[in-house]
Design a protein around this motif. Structure first.
Motif, PDB file in Angstrom:
ATOM      1  N   LEU A  80       8.186  51.427 -22.239  1.00 17.48           N
ATOM      2  CA  LEU A  80       9.111  52.557 -22.105  1.00 17.48           C
ATOM      3  C   LEU A  80      10.377  52.204 -21.323  1.00 17.48           C
ATOM      4  O   LEU A  80      11.242  53.075 -21.144  1.00 17.48           O
ATOM      5  CB  LEU A  80       8.395  53.729 -21.431  1.00 17.48           C
ATOM      6  CG  LEU A  80       7.184  54.293 -22.178  1.00 17.48           C
ATOM      7  CD1 LEU A  80       6.612  55.490 -21.430  1.00 17.48           C
ATOM      8  CD2 LEU A  80       7.553  54.689 -23.603  1.00 17.48           C
ATOM      9  N   GLU A  81      10.502  50.969 -20.888  1.00 17.15           N
ATOM     10  CA  GLU A  81      11.701  50.572 -20.135  1.00 17.15           C
ATOM     11  C   GLU A  81      13.011  50.874 -20.877  1.00 17.15           C
ATOM     12  O   GLU A  81      14.008  51.246 -20.245  1.00 17.15           O
ATOM     13  CB  GLU A  81      11.629  49.087 -19.779  1.00 17.15           C
ATOM     14  CG  GLU A  81      10.697  48.777 -18.625  1.00 17.15           C
ATOM     15  CD  GLU A  81      10.610  47.287 -18.343  1.00 17.15           C
ATOM     16  OE1 GLU A  81      11.248  46.503 -19.104  1.00 17.15           O
ATOM     17  OE2 GLU A  81       9.925  46.897 -17.376  1.00 17.15           O
ATOM     18  N   PRO A  82      13.067  50.740 -22.215  1.00 20.61           N
ATOM     19  CA  PRO A  82      14.343  51.002 -22.903  1.00 20.61           C
ATOM     20  C   PRO A  82      14.873  52.431 -22.720  1.00 20.61           C
ATOM     21  O   PRO A  82      16.077  52.662 -22.872  1.00 20.61           O
ATOM     22  CB  PRO A  82      14.011  50.723 -24.370  1.00 20.61           C
ATOM     23  CG  PRO A  82      12.893  49.739 -24.321  1.00 20.61           C
ATOM     24  CD  PRO A  82      12.065  50.159 -23.140  1.00 20.61           C
ATOM     25  N   VAL A  83      14.000  53.385 -22.392  1.00 18.82           N
ATOM     26  CA  VAL A  83      14.469  54.770 -22.211  1.00 18.82           C
ATOM     27  C   VAL A  83      14.656  55.104 -20.732  1.00 18.82           C
ATOM     28  O   VAL A  83      14.744  56.271 -20.362  1.00 18.82           O
ATOM     29  CB  VAL A  83      13.514  55.797 -22.876  1.00 18.82           C
ATOM     30  CG1 VAL A  83      13.580  55.674 -24.389  1.00 18.82           C
ATOM     31  CG2 VAL A  83      12.082  55.634 -22.379  1.00 18.82           C
ATOM     32  N   SER A  84      14.740  54.086 -19.882  1.00 16.65           N
ATOM     33  CA  SER A  84      14.875  54.342 -18.449  1.00 16.65           C
ATOM     34  C   SER A  84      16.147  55.115 -18.115  1.00 16.65           C
ATOM     35  O   SER A  84      16.168  55.904 -17.169  1.00 16.65           O
ATOM     36  CB  SER A  84      14.836  53.030 -17.670  1.00 16.65           C
ATOM     37  OG  SER A  84      15.875  52.152 -18.096  1.00 16.65           O
ATOM     38  N   ALA A  85      17.209  54.918 -18.894  1.00 15.84           N
ATOM     39  CA  ALA A  85      18.458  55.650 -18.646  1.00 15.84           C
ATOM     40  C   ALA A  85      18.296  57.146 -18.907  1.00 15.84           C
ATOM     41  O   ALA A  85      19.129  57.947 -18.468  1.00 15.84           O
ATOM     42  CB  ALA A  85      19.577  55.085 -19.520  1.00 15.84           C
ATOM     43  N   PHE A  86      17.233  57.522 -19.603  1.00 17.95           N
ATOM     44  CA  PHE A  86      16.995  58.923 -19.963  1.00 17.95           C
ATOM     45  C   PHE A  86      15.740  59.469 -19.290  1.00 17.95           C
ATOM     46  O   PHE A  86      15.174  60.465 -19.740  1.00 17.95           O
ATOM     47  CB  PHE A  86      16.878  59.054 -21.491  1.00 17.95           C
ATOM     48  CG  PHE A  86      17.961  58.325 -22.223  1.00 17.95           C
ATOM     49  CD1 PHE A  86      19.240  58.848 -22.302  1.00 17.95           C
ATOM     50  CD2 PHE A  86      17.715  57.081 -22.793  1.00 17.95           C
ATOM     51  CE1 PHE A  86      20.255  58.160 -22.944  1.00 17.95           C
ATOM     52  CE2 PHE A  86      18.716  56.380 -23.438  1.00 17.95           C
ATOM     53  CZ  PHE A  86      19.988  56.934 -23.516  1.00 17.95           C
ATOM     54  N   ILE A 350       6.682  44.714 -30.266  1.00 14.19           N
ATOM     55  CA  ILE A 350       7.001  45.644 -31.358  1.00 14.19           C
ATOM     56  C   ILE A 350       7.195  47.050 -30.808  1.00 14.19           C
ATOM     57  O   ILE A 350       8.167  47.744 -31.156  1.00 14.19           O
ATOM     58  CB  ILE A 350       5.893  45.630 -32.432  1.00 14.19           C
ATOM     59  CG1 ILE A 350       5.827  44.270 -33.125  1.00 14.19           C
ATOM     60  CG2 ILE A 350       6.124  46.736 -33.459  1.00 14.19           C
ATOM     61  CD1 ILE A 350       4.651  44.107 -34.074  1.00 14.19           C
ATOM     62  N   ASN A 351       6.276  47.494 -29.952  1.00 14.93           N
ATOM     63  CA  ASN A 351       6.395  48.824 -29.335  1.00 14.93           C
ATOM     64  C   ASN A 351       7.704  48.956 -28.571  1.00 14.93           C
ATOM     65  O   ASN A 351       8.386  49.982 -28.640  1.00 14.93           O
ATOM     66  CB  ASN A 351       5.230  49.078 -28.382  1.00 14.93           C
ATOM     67  CG  ASN A 351       3.873  49.132 -29.045  1.00 14.93           C
ATOM     68  OD1 ASN A 351       2.839  48.978 -28.385  1.00 14.93           O
ATOM     69  ND2 ASN A 351       3.835  49.364 -30.351  1.00 14.93           N
ATOM     70  N   HIS A 352       8.062  47.918 -27.827  1.00 11.36           N
ATOM     71  CA  HIS A 352       9.293  47.902 -27.034  1.00 11.36           C
ATOM     72  C   HIS A 352      10.516  48.007 -27.951  1.00 11.36           C
ATOM     73  O   HIS A 352      11.476  48.740 -27.660  1.00 11.36           O
ATOM     74  CB  HIS A 352       9.334  46.616 -26.210  1.00 11.36           C
ATOM     75  CG  HIS A 352      10.452  46.524 -25.220  1.00 11.36           C
ATOM     76  ND1 HIS A 352      11.716  46.095 -25.573  1.00 11.36           N
ATOM     77  CD2 HIS A 352      10.508  46.794 -23.889  1.00 11.36           C
ATOM     78  CE1 HIS A 352      12.498  46.101 -24.504  1.00 11.36           C
ATOM     79  NE2 HIS A 352      11.791  46.524 -23.466  1.00 11.36           N
ATOM     80  N   LEU A 353      10.485  47.293 -29.078  1.00 11.57           N
ATOM     81  CA  LEU A 353      11.584  47.339 -30.040  1.00 11.57           C
ATOM     82  C   LEU A 353      11.759  48.754 -30.600  1.00 11.57           C
ATOM     83  O   LEU A 353      12.882  49.272 -30.694  1.00 11.57           O
ATOM     84  CB  LEU A 353      11.333  46.351 -31.179  1.00 11.57           C
ATOM     85  CG  LEU A 353      12.361  46.386 -32.321  1.00 11.57           C
ATOM     86  CD1 LEU A 353      13.724  45.905 -31.839  1.00 11.57           C
ATOM     87  CD2 LEU A 353      11.882  45.546 -33.505  1.00 11.57           C
ATOM     88  N   HIS A 354      10.644  49.379 -30.968  1.00 12.35           N
ATOM     89  CA  HIS A 354      10.717  50.735 -31.509  1.00 12.35           C
ATOM     90  C   HIS A 354      11.297  51.708 -30.478  1.00 12.35           C
ATOM     91  O   HIS A 354      12.149  52.545 -30.804  1.00 12.35           O
ATOM     92  CB  HIS A 354       9.323  51.203 -31.948  1.00 12.35           C
ATOM     93  CG  HIS A 354       8.850  50.563 -33.216  1.00 12.35           C
ATOM     94  ND1 HIS A 354       7.530  50.551 -33.597  1.00 12.35           N
ATOM     95  CD2 HIS A 354       9.521  49.910 -34.199  1.00 12.35           C
ATOM     96  CE1 HIS A 354       7.410  49.925 -34.762  1.00 12.35           C
ATOM     97  NE2 HIS A 354       8.596  49.539 -35.137  1.00 12.35           N
ATOM     98  N   VAL A 355      10.842  51.615 -29.242  1.00 12.82           N
ATOM     99  CA  VAL A 355      11.354  52.510 -28.207  1.00 12.82           C
ATOM    100  C   VAL A 355      12.840  52.239 -27.963  1.00 12.82           C
ATOM    101  O   VAL A 355      13.612  53.159 -27.673  1.00 12.82           O
ATOM    102  CB  VAL A 355      10.535  52.376 -26.905  1.00 12.82           C
ATOM    103  CG1 VAL A 355      11.168  53.184 -25.771  1.00 12.82           C
ATOM    104  CG2 VAL A 355       9.097  52.857 -27.133  1.00 12.82           C
ATOM    105  N   SER A 356      13.272  50.984 -28.120  1.00 15.18           N
ATOM    106  CA  SER A 356      14.688  50.658 -27.979  1.00 15.18           C
ATOM    107  C   SER A 356      15.522  51.394 -29.025  1.00 15.18           C
ATOM    108  O   SER A 356      16.630  51.863 -28.723  1.00 15.18           O
ATOM    109  CB  SER A 356      14.907  49.144 -28.127  1.00 15.18           C
ATOM    110  OG  SER A 356      14.256  48.428 -27.107  1.00 15.18           O
ATOM    111  N   GLN A 357      14.999  51.513 -30.230  1.00 13.38           N
ATOM    112  CA  GLN A 357      15.725  52.250 -31.283  1.00 13.38           C
ATOM    113  C   GLN A 357      15.781  53.741 -30.946  1.00 13.38           C
ATOM    114  O   GLN A 357      16.788  54.417 -31.186  1.00 13.38           O
ATOM    115  CB  GLN A 357      15.057  52.040 -32.641  1.00 13.38           C
ATOM    116  CG  GLN A 357      14.763  50.598 -33.021  1.00 13.38           C
ATOM    117  CD  GLN A 357      15.907  49.655 -32.725  1.00 13.38           C
ATOM    118  OE1 GLN A 357      17.027  49.829 -33.222  1.00 13.38           O
ATOM    119  NE2 GLN A 357      15.642  48.645 -31.913  1.00 13.38           N
TER     120      GLN A 357
END
Length: 452
Positions: A80-86, A350-357
């Protein structure tokens, strides 16, 4: 008498075969306020509430998905790190279950059940024939109640084209593995995967023949759809204040940029990924494809073309590979990890990539101002999967995020742990209430989620 700056929320820019809805403008709030009953005089209208559902297949690596702390003081794990800004715009939810995804005596077929039950809350009839049956999905319940207020009641998007017949998962029809949205218990709402077709649908004539003709005309003359509405746009801007003029200009610039990207994708040839059938007009690159579709959904929400949408990153059971993150193996194959640490590592990527999108989509929503807040503030976006651990094929303790503040009705910025085996459908009841589309019961619901 009304000022020249006051315009209706229904105002669109029109041209030959073209209709472009407008974003939420200050002038629209003024109009609504003046048109309100005497007792409500001076009360500005609020921006509409939007609802969307994003689906990822094959579950998640839950150890790197679930925060250790509960409440507002929590750390987002690796996935979930990619959504840390939110983070302040999120609810990470733990403990939700979709019971009807389990076999319940029907044997294998967990992938088909995972997707078909995710938004319907109903157990699918095990068949690979024409007699498919599951239930009406939550997005379509909302569309039935509030969809008449927009040009399109709902918008169904995806990345992988799916079959609507044949057997795809242990005796279950391919329709179950390919469709997340169901208009009736036997009628799925097929998703659109081609960005050009989505673009044409959103911004040109509702008549299919008219859409094709206007596209052919623009292609022949090498024109943008904005060329056809330029005169109408200039007239409108003359009636608006400086802030609204800037909003309209930014919105039309975004439309034009996406139009260019759609055209570039349509001109690509060859280079399809193995095992992925690509129709014309679909980008070869997975991330560019996802970004284009996300941008189209954002424009549809911004222009109030629809308020309800679904998005599938892949069909359930997808075996797509992701060489861009050094994962040449198929996703489904890896999800049956058997405890192998190397497979765990690749599933996490893969999970990290999807959350990044997904983070890309949230960033677009948050960048758009609406009234005193943003488009993200006026949205409720559910992201998740109908499977928890892909190896176990379990449908309890699902990976679920809710993004957006629901027009101020959701207390975000928390990891909310509910009682184990709380029906996922309880969450949907709570969201339907906020959409102005309440129902007494949905699937195996037992009530609303408390503490949202």
């Amino acid at each position: 008498m009304r000022s020249a700056r006051q315009i209706s929320r229904r105002t669109v820019l029109r041209g030959l075969g073209t209709a472009i809805a407008l974003p939420w403008l200050e002038a629209m709030s003024t109009t609504a306020a003046l048109a309100a009953p005497a007792g409500a005089a001076g009360k500005a209208a609020t921006a509409p509430l939007r609802m969307a559902f994003f689906y990822v297949p094959n579950g998640a690596h839950m150890a790197d998905w679930t925060p250790k702390e509960v409440g507002t003081d929590f750390t987002l794990p690796y996935i979930l790190e990619p959504v840390s800004a939110f983070k302040d715009d999120l609810l990470v939810m733990t403990g939700l279950t979709q019971k009807n995804g389990f076999a319940l005596g029907d044997g294998g077929g967990d992938h088909a059940r995972a997707l078909s039950t995710f938004l319907t809350g109903c157990h699918p009839l095990k068949t690979d024939g024409a007699n498919i049956r599951v239930g009406v999905s939550v997005d379509q319940i909302a569309a039935l109640k509030v969809g008449g207020q927009t040009r399109f009641p709902s918008l169904e998007l995806g990345i992988d084209r799916g079959a609507q017949s044949g057997s795809c998962d242990t005796g279950y029809s391919c329709a179950y593995s390919s469709n997340i949205s169901w208009r009736t218990e036997s009628t799925p709402m097929a998703k659109e995967v081609n960005p050009r077709l989505v673009f044409d649908r959103l911004f040109t004539s509702q008549n299919a023949t008219g859409t094709a003709a206007s596209r052919a005309r623009r292609d022949f003359y090498k024109k943008s759809i904005l060329d056809y509405v330029a005169e109408d746009a200039a007239t409108l801007k003359g009636r608006l204040g400086i802030t609204d003029q800037r909003k309209v200009e930014e919105y039309l610039t975004a439309v034009r940029e996406i139009e260019r990207r759609v055209d570039r994708a349509s001109n690509q040839t060859g280079g399809d990924l193995p095992q992925i059938a690509r129709p014309s007009g679909v980008p070869r690159d997975f991330q560019e494809h996802v970004h284009l579709m996300c941008d189209l959904m954002v424009l549809a929400f911004q222009g109030d073309v629809t308020r309800i949408s679904t998005f599938m990153f892949a069909n359930e059971g997808s075996n797509r590979s992701y060489p861009v993150i050094d994962v040449p193996e198929g996703h489904h194959e890896l999800s049956h990890h058997g405890g192998d640490p190397k497979k765990h590592e690749k599933i996490k990527r893969i999970n990290h990539l999807h959350v990044s999108q997904f983070a890309y989509f949230l960033g677009k929503l948050k960048a758009i101002k609406e009234g005193e807040g943003t488009l993200l503030d006026n949205a409720m976006i559910v992201y998740g999967s109908g499977i928890s651990d892909g190896n176990r094929h379990n449908h309890d303790d699902l990976p679920i995020l809710v993004a957006g503040k629901g027009g101020g009705s959701l207390q975000t910025g928390r990891h909310l742990k509910v009682a184990d085996n709380t029906p996922l459908n309880n969450l949907y009841l709570s969201l339907l209430d906020r959409m102005g589309a309440p129902v007494d019961r949905f699937g195996d619901s037992t009530g609303r989620v408390e503490g949202l």
